[in-house]
Design a protein around this motif. Structure first.
Motif, PDB file in Angstrom:
ATOM      1  N   GLY A   1       0.836  -1.279   0.073  1.00  0.00           N
ATOM      2  CA  GLY A   1       0.078  -0.116   0.014  1.00  0.00           C
ATOM      3  C   GLY A   1       0.703   1.476   0.163  1.00  0.00           C
ATOM      4  N   ASP A   2       0.301   2.274  -0.715  1.00  0.00           N
ATOM      5  CA  ASP A   2       1.091   3.786  -0.350  1.00  0.00           C
ATOM      6  C   ASP A   2       1.015   4.042   0.803  1.00  0.00           C
ATOM      7  OD1 ASP A   2      -1.363   4.376  -0.482  1.00  0.00           O
ATOM      8  OD2 ASP A   2      -1.044   6.118  -1.976  1.00  0.00           O
TER       9      ASP A   2
ATOM     10  N   HIS B   1     -10.731   1.286  -5.839  1.00  0.00           N
ATOM     11  CA  HIS B   1     -10.494   1.833  -4.196  1.00  0.00           C
ATOM     12  C   HIS B   1     -11.484   2.918  -4.091  1.00  0.00           C
ATOM     13  CE1 HIS B   1      -7.998   2.936  -0.471  1.00  0.00           C
ATOM     14  NE2 HIS B   1      -9.183   3.342  -0.249  1.00  0.00           N
TER      15      HIS B   1
ATOM     16  N   VAL C   1     -11.625  -2.122  -3.006  1.00  0.00           N
ATOM     17  CA  VAL C   1     -11.415  -1.771  -1.452  1.00  0.00           C
ATOM     18  C   VAL C   1     -12.569  -0.741  -1.192  1.00  0.00           C
ATOM     19  CG1 VAL C   1     -10.123  -0.689   0.296  1.00  0.00           C
ATOM     20  CG2 VAL C   1      -9.266  -2.500  -1.586  1.00  0.00           C
TER      21      VAL C   1
ATOM     22  N   ILE D   1     -12.306  -1.951   4.771  1.00  0.00           N
ATOM     23  CA  ILE D   1     -11.388  -1.590   5.943  1.00  0.00           C
ATOM     24  C   ILE D   1     -12.308  -0.313   6.694  1.00  0.00           C
ATOM     25  CG2 ILE D   1     -10.041  -0.197   4.192  1.00  0.00           C
ATOM     26  CD1 ILE D   1      -7.505  -0.318   6.318  1.00  0.00           C
TER      27      ILE D   1
ATOM     28  N   VAL E   1      -9.162  -5.830   4.806  1.00  0.00           N
ATOM     29  CA  VAL E   1      -7.545  -5.593   4.767  1.00  0.00           C
ATOM     30  C   VAL E   1      -7.370  -4.726   6.073  1.00  0.00           C
ATOM     31  CG1 VAL E   1      -8.240  -3.664   3.265  1.00  0.00           C
ATOM     32  CG2 VAL E   1      -6.044  -4.574   3.516  1.00  0.00           C
TER      33      VAL E   1
HETATM   34  O1  KIV Z   1      -2.313   2.041   1.176  1.00  0.00           O
HETATM   35  C1  KIV Z   1      -3.056   1.306   1.819  1.00  0.00           C
HETATM   36  O2  KIV Z   1      -2.528   0.567   2.674  1.00  0.00           O
HETATM   37  C2  KIV Z   1      -4.508   0.837   1.423  1.00  0.00           C
HETATM   38  C3  KIV Z   1      -5.129  -0.030   2.462  1.00  0.00           C
HETATM   39  C4  KIV Z   1      -5.692   0.736   3.615  1.00  0.00           C
HETATM   40  C5  KIV Z   1      -6.304  -0.396   1.844  1.00  0.00           C
HETATM   41  O3  KIV Z   1      -4.873   1.535   0.502  1.00  0.00           O
END
Ligand code: KIV
Length: 278
Positions: free
Chosen positions: A44-45, A138, A181, A204, A214
């Motif tokens: 994830g970013d 997302h 997501v 989430i 997640v």
């Molecule tokens: O960047 C991330 O970790 C995410 C998750 C929280 C879905 O996009």
């Protein structure tokens, strides 16, 4: 053993099996979560916040994502690897989105890419999917829009916002994403979206009725006791034991207790070949 594909993950929804997804940013964590049996690992970013220490994800680069993608991929045996497309790597045009998604596959070992946004991101999703790269959508809270949203807030509250969120999720599905997501969405709305969509939803902060869940690995394992938003369940509290273990190391170095004879090498017969360390 083979890594799960986008099709395997879609089949899980058809079989009414919930999908477990967790983030990872390095080889060691990838090895651990893969051994635990997660279905999907997300680079994830969020690494901009929990790995790099920034206040948001906006400064993360494509090179950062590719680097961490390669590290994580080396630790996976069975889980599917999704890599996030960072801020401004797909918003300019569908062509830009496709080129950068291709780089995350080639340079970041991604099996699929994830990008934020509903209707507005549909052309980018379509262009990537048409090139044969699976996409995770997302919607809901999209942290790359934190400045426009005025903070990390629950989305889809109220009739109009709920309707817009449903349309966004449907647009992501129509554009060809293989799952989506849902972040920080009221549980009832997430349940309705999950029932409406053919593709799996991964929640989430979106309640129990999504097709999967997640969490950020650092949150799940309790690496930062200061961070405890409502949607996080800590399955361990590892910060304190890690501080304690390191404190013991510091004490033993200072007292001379470590290293003991069992950690030291004898050298009478001259230099010997040391066994491979890792
Ligand atoms: O960047 C991330 O970790 C995410 C998750 C929280 C879905 O996009």
């Amino acid at each position: 053993m083979r890594r799960k594909t986008a099709l395997d993950l879609q089949q899980l929804k058809a079989d009414r099996q919930r999908i477990a997804m967790v983030t990872a940013y390095d080889y060691t964590m990838a090895r651990i979560v893969d051994a635990a049996g997660v279905d999907m690992v997300l680079v994830g970013d969020s690494l901009g916040m929990v790995f790099q220490g920034h206040a948001d994800t906006l400064s993360v680069t494509l090179e950062d994502m590719a680097y961490h993608g390669r590290c994580v991929a080396r630790g996976l045996q069975q889980a599917h690897l999704t890599v996030d497309m960072p801020f401004m790597s797909y918003q300019v045009s569908p062509q830009q989105a496709l080129e950068n998604a291709g780089r995350l596959v080639k340079e970041g070992s991604a099996q699929s890419v994830k990008l934020e946004g509903g209707q507005r991101s549909a052309p980018a999703i379509q262009s990537i999917v048409e090139a044969g790269i699976p996409v995770v959508g997302h919607v809901g809270l999209t942290p790359q829009s934190v400045n426009a949203m005025g903070g990390f807030k629950v989305q889809g509250r109220g009739e109009q916002a709920a309707q817009q969120l449903m349309e966004d999720a449907l647009a992501v599905q129509r554009a060809g994403a293989f799952c989506v997501v849902l972040e920080m969405v009221p549980a009832q709305l997430a349940a309705e979206v999950s029932a409406q969509l053919d593709i799996p939803t991964i929640g989430i902060g979106a309640g129990p009725d999504c097709d999967g869940q997640v969490l950020v690995c650092n949150d799940l394992l309790g690496f930062d006791s200061r961070f405890k938003p409502r949607f996080v369940k800590r399955f361990a509290e590892l910060e304190e034991p890690m501080v304690e273990a390191t404190r013991s190391f510091v004490e033993q170095v200072r007292s001379g207790e470590f290293p003991g004879p069992e950690h030291s090498f004898k050298g009478k017969s001259g230099p010997r070949k040391v066994a491979k360390l890792y």
